[in-house]
Design a protein around this motif. Structure first.
Motif, short mmCIF file in Angstrom:
data_model
loop_
_atom_site.label_atom_id
_atom_site.label_comp_id
_atom_site.label_asym_id
_atom_site.label_seq_id
_atom_site.Cartn_x
_atom_site.Cartn_y
_atom_site.Cartn_z
N VAL A 151 0.81 -1.22 0.00
CA VAL A 151 0.00 0.00 0.00
C VAL A 151 0.85 1.27 0.00
CG1 VAL A 151 -1.91 -1.17 1.15
CG2 VAL A 151 -0.26 0.12 2.54
N LYS A 152 2.16 1.09 0.20
CA LYS A 152 3.13 2.19 0.06
C LYS A 152 2.82 3.39 0.96
CE LYS A 152 4.33 1.09 -4.74
NZ LYS A 152 3.51 -0.13 -4.91
N GLY A 153 2.26 3.13 2.12
CA GLY A 153 2.05 4.20 3.09
C GLY A 153 0.94 5.18 2.74
N ARG A 154 0.16 4.91 1.70
CA ARG A 154 -0.93 5.83 1.32
C ARG A 154 -2.05 5.76 2.35
NH1 ARG A 154 -2.92 4.42 -4.48
NH2 ARG A 154 -3.94 6.46 -4.33
N PRO A 155 -2.56 6.89 2.81
CA PRO A 155 -3.63 6.90 3.81
C PRO A 155 -4.88 6.19 3.29
CG PRO A 155 -2.67 9.09 3.56
CD PRO A 155 -2.12 8.26 2.46
N VAL A 156 -5.67 5.66 4.23
CA VAL A 156 -6.88 4.92 3.88
C VAL A 156 -7.82 5.77 3.03
CG1 VAL A 156 -8.98 3.87 4.81
CG2 VAL A 156 -6.77 3.37 5.85
N ARG A 157 -8.05 7.01 3.45
CA ARG A 157 -8.99 7.85 2.72
C ARG A 157 -8.52 8.11 1.29
NH1 ARG A 157 -11.82 12.90 5.64
NH2 ARG A 157 -12.54 11.13 6.87
N GLU A 158 -7.22 8.26 1.11
CA GLU A 158 -6.67 8.49 -0.24
C GLU A 158 -6.86 7.26 -1.11
OE1 GLU A 158 -2.23 8.87 -2.19
OE2 GLU A 158 -2.62 10.02 -0.34
#
Length: 316
Positions: free
Chosen positions: A287-294
């Motif tokens: 997921v490469k650190g991308r926030p859940v909402r993004e």
């Protein structure tokens, strides 16, 4: 028992306004209904209205029904108050049988006998959930796919206690409001779509644990391969098409032996703590650190594109 005509349904009770309930609320509002929502969370109303505000632009792109408005919603912490004067109830409390039984019994006691209660449960069966209901015949499973305001599928299951009339009415009502409703002929844990998902997830997990492929690549093996075809037609029709002019019989003759062999090779990993410990760092890497909402916003944007394209394709 006599049930409301679809056109007479005006107000929906949404019990449980977390992620699934908020998404259902947004969808019902987009179809022109009034919504009375309930959740015990002290910040439930803030979450609900924020979710609807974020979801509304996507629903506008997909097309709103006459009279649709995000303002046609009320909120309460009391489940009995939430079902006062409603024509249909969509419930999605946490997946705890005792909690569901108690909550559904409260709703059943407060609701006229000719109103359907539909549960968004992912795995529980209606016969168990409805054990304390006086009107067991009006409880069904109406299990959506997340997020319900975008994904069309709803699985409808009645179990041995639900009347056939209620099950058929529920399938018809969901289709009336634009959903793709499928009818289960009998209840089964996990229903249909989650069982299919788990079959794929189990083999994906096996392949990762065996070191065959990374988490990121096993996801690509679905999303950039068969997943694209499955958005158009399911696995049965896909394989029938693969048989060319000979259809499914030719497919079976040509590849039946290979399929039988692969069935024997499929893995049966255990989802224990050792497996989870190995899996989680791989997922975080993917997921490469991308926030859940993004990530959710990117998914929803892509879903809108797919749904729009499919809608146009099916016109021809």
């Amino acid at each position: 028992m006599p049930l409301p005509a679809f056109g007479s349904v005006k107000r929906i009770g949404v019990i449980g306004a977390g992620t699934i309930g908020a998404s259902w609320s947004a969808y019902f509002l987009s179809r022109g209904y009034e919504v009375q929502a309930q959740d015990p969370n002290p910040k439930g109303e803030e979450f609900l209205k924020g979710f609807i505000e974020r979801a509304w632009p996507a629903l506008e792109k997909l097309g709103l029904a006459p009279g649709a408005s995000p303002s046609r919603i009320t909120f309460t912490h009391d489940p009995k108050k939430a079902v006062e004067g409603v024509d249909f109830v969509q419930e999605q409390a946490p997946e705890r049988l005792d909690l569901k039984q108690d909550l559904l019994a409260q709703i059943d006691a407060a609701l006229p006998a000719d109103r359907v209660i539909s549960s968004s449960t992912s795995s529980l069966m209606p016969s168990a959930m409805g054990a304390r209901l006086k009107h067991k015949e009006r409880l069904i499973v109406g299990h959506p796919f997340n997020p319900p305001h975008l994904i069309p599928l709803v699985e409808v299951a009645g179990g041995p206690n639900a009347s056939a009339e209620v099950v058929d009415w529920s399938v018809g009502f969901y289709r009336h409001i634009g959903k793709v409703a499928i009818k289960l002929n009998k209840e089964i844990p996990g229903h249909v779509s989650n069982r299919l998902q788990m079959a794929i997830f189990r083999e994906a997990l096996h392949l990762v644990l065996e070191g065959v492929v990374s988490v990121e690549d096993v996801d690509s093996a679905i999303s950039d391969g068969p997943g694209l075809r499955w958005a158009i037609m399911g696995p049965m029709q896909t394989f029938a098409l693969a048989g060319g002019e000979g259809g499914m019989p030719h497919f079976v003759d040509h590849l039946g032996g290979m399929i039988r062999g692969l069935f024997k090779e499929l893995g049966t990993p255990d989802f224990d703590q050792a497996t989870i410990k190995k899996l989680l760092p791989e997922v975080e890497k993917a997921v490469k650190g991308r926030p859940v909402r993004e990530r959710a916003a990117a998914r929803d944007k892509a879903l809108i594109g797919i749904l729009t394209a499919l809608k146009e394709a099916r016109k021809s």
